[in-house]
Each structure stands twice: as structure tokens, then as C-alpha cells.
Design an enzyme around this catalytic site. Structure first.
Site, short mmCIF file in Angstrom:
data_model
loop_
_atom_site.label_atom_id
_atom_site.label_comp_id
_atom_site.label_asym_id
_atom_site.label_seq_id
_atom_site.Cartn_x
_atom_site.Cartn_y
_atom_site.Cartn_z
N ARG A 1 -8.31 -0.96 4.73
CA ARG A 1 -7.42 -0.47 3.68
C ARG A 1 -8.12 0.56 2.80
NH1 ARG A 1 -3.78 -5.29 3.55
NH2 ARG A 1 -1.98 -4.82 2.28
N ARG B 1 6.61 -14.67 -1.01
CA ARG B 1 5.26 -14.47 -1.52
C ARG B 1 5.30 -14.11 -3.00
NH1 ARG B 1 2.37 -10.49 2.80
NH2 ARG B 1 1.52 -9.68 0.85
N ARG C 1 1.30 -2.23 -5.73
CA ARG C 1 0.70 -2.16 -4.39
C ARG C 1 0.95 -0.81 -3.73
NH1 ARG C 1 3.38 -7.40 -2.19
NH2 ARG C 1 2.28 -7.07 -0.23
#
Ligand code: ADP
Ligand code: AMP
Length: 216
Positions: free
Chosen positions: A88, A160, A171
């Protein structure tokens, strides 16, 4: 076969990973799943990772890289593997490259599931996951057969904690800043392939198979 799945959160990496892993018989390694398992078991790693995950931030590279190296050293990864959610950051990509180079190996393909931002919020807020086997569902686009239960293993499926609107936005920002540069990175490494992730789940899988080949 050694494959990386790239794409923004909610692109469909986990969904495709399950099918790819079955079709090509390679282990599916999801750093997100590894962290969530540790969080639910309240391990020291889980306690540390939770601080970042709940805020939509990345878990530090040093921690994440060690976990992946450990996992890739397992026997079942000898036949290949599918990385979902790793790397990432460019530092993670470099560490992976060096780790494989030391064994005279390299990745075969970095597959980008390309989905524009305006699809993401809907996909992520409607996502439901199985904490037991990692299967991913969507209340509209891919509901489980029995509400609240996983089709694969029958465990409860949940929303979640980081799939709320505010954390999703964070995010996406983190993705833009830290992960998107990997598209260029793998393009320069001549490993990048792209599929249109806006299509239906089975159509995306068909495009993936066209790229990876019809044979195992
Ligand atoms: P990622 O692993 O990239 O974060 P997921 O595979 O968990 O993404 O997918 C995010 C959500 O979008 C899930 O709820 C999933 O069921 C749904 N989804 C995945 N692929 C598609 C698709 N091609 N069309 C519609 N919904 C999808
Ligand atoms: P995912 O299940 O891939 O959406 O990941 C959930 C969360 O776990 C991310 O928002 C990060 O906080 C953390 N995470 C997963 N993979 C990584 C990674 N490779 N590097 C850093 N953090 C990660």
C-alpha cells in the site's frame, strides 16, 4: 503465479481475490484480514493495528512488512500467492521486491481493479463481511443467501467499523496520497495490468481470467 491486487478501498479486491485464489489454487493473503483476525483475538499486534485501522490510517510499514514476509515464508506460498491490500506504500513495494529478489524471484503481475471514486462510498457503506473466513458481501450488489449469515462458512456477517462514511473518506485520502503512486511504480516495473472494476462481479472476474490466462 505471484499476483498483486491493486485498487482503492472498495474496488472489489477481496471479492475477486476469493475467486482468483480458487481458480488458480494459490493462497489469498489479505493484510486487512490478518489485522482483523488479530484485533478480534486481541493480540498485541491487533491492539497496535486497531489504533490506525479505526481512524482510516495505514498501519506502519515496519509492522506490516514483517507480517507479510512471515506469511510469504510459509510452505503454501511456494506455489505462488495473491496479495490483496499489500503493498500500500512504495516502501512496502520496495521491501517486497527485495524480499523476492533475495530468493531470485519476482512478481508476475500487478492487477489494478479500476473504479472511479463515485462508486466507492456506496460499495463500502453497503459492505458486510464474514470475520471468520473474510468473505465479502454487499446489501444491494451481492447479498448473502441468508441474511446476516456467510454463504461460505455460515458464520455471522457484520459491518466493519471502518466502513462508515467519515472513515471511508479518510481512507480514500490515504489511498490518493500513499497507495496510488504504486500504479506508476508497477507500470514502470512492466507488471501493471488494468481491469474495469465498475462491471458486475462475474464480468470483472472474466476480465481477470483473460489477463491471467485460462490455465492454472
Ligand atoms: P476491497 O477488498 O477492494 O476493499 P471488496 O471486495 O470488499 O473491496 O468490495 C467492496 C464492496 O463492493 C463489497 O460489499 C462487495 O460485495 C462489493 N463489490 C465488489 N465488487 C463489486 C462489483 N463489481 N459490483 C458491485 N459491487 C461490488
Ligand atoms: P482492507 O481490509 O484492505 O480494507 O484494510 C483495512 C485496514 O487495514 C486499512 O485501512 C489499513 O488501516 C490496514 N491495512 C491493511 N493493509 C495494509 C497495508 N498493506 N499497510 C498498512 N495498513 C494496512
Amino acid at each position: 503465479m505471484k499476483i498483486i491486487l491493486l485498487g482503492p478501498p472498495g474496488a472489489g479486491k477481496g471479492t475477486q481475490a476469493k475467486s482468483i485464489s480458487n481458480r488458480y489454487d494459490i493462497p489469498h493473503i489479505s493484510t486487512g484480514d490478518i489485522f482483523r483476525k488479530n484485533i478480534s483475538e486481541e493480540t498485541p499486534l491487533g491492539v497496535e493495528a486497531k489504533r490506525y485501522i479505526d481512524n482510516g490510517q495505514l498501519v506502519p510499514d515496519s509492522l506490516t512488512i514483517d507480517i507479510v514476509k512471515d506469511r510469504l515464508s510459509d510452505e503454501d506460498c511456494k506455489k505462488g500467492f495473491l496479495l490483496d491490500g499489500f503493498p500500500r506504500t512504495v516502501a512496502q513495494a520496495e521491501a517486497l521486491k527485495v524480499f523476492l529478489q533475495n530468493k531470485n524471484e519476482g512478481m508476475d503481475c500487478a492487477l489494478l481493479i479500476d473504479v472511479p471514486k463515485d462508486f466507492i462510498l456506496d460499495r463500502m457503506t453497503g459492505r458486510r463481511v464474514c470475520l471468520s473466513c473474510g468473505a465479502s458481501y454487499h446489501i444491494k450488489f451481492n447479498p448473502s443467501k441468508v441474511e446476516g449469515k456467510c454463504d461460505v462458512c455460515g458464520s455471522d456477517i457484520i459491518q466493519r467499523k471502518d466502513d462508515n462514511e467519515a472513515t471511508v473518506k479518510e481512507r480514500l485520502q490515504v489511498y490518493d496520497n500513499q497507495t496510488q503512486p504504486l500504479i506508476n511504480y508497477y507500470n514502470e516495473e512492466k507488471l501493471l495490468k488494468v481491469v474495469d472494476g465498475t462491471k458486475a462481479i462475474n464480468e470483472v472476474f472474466d476480465s481477470v481470467c483473460n489477463i491471467l490466462g485460462r490455465d492454472k
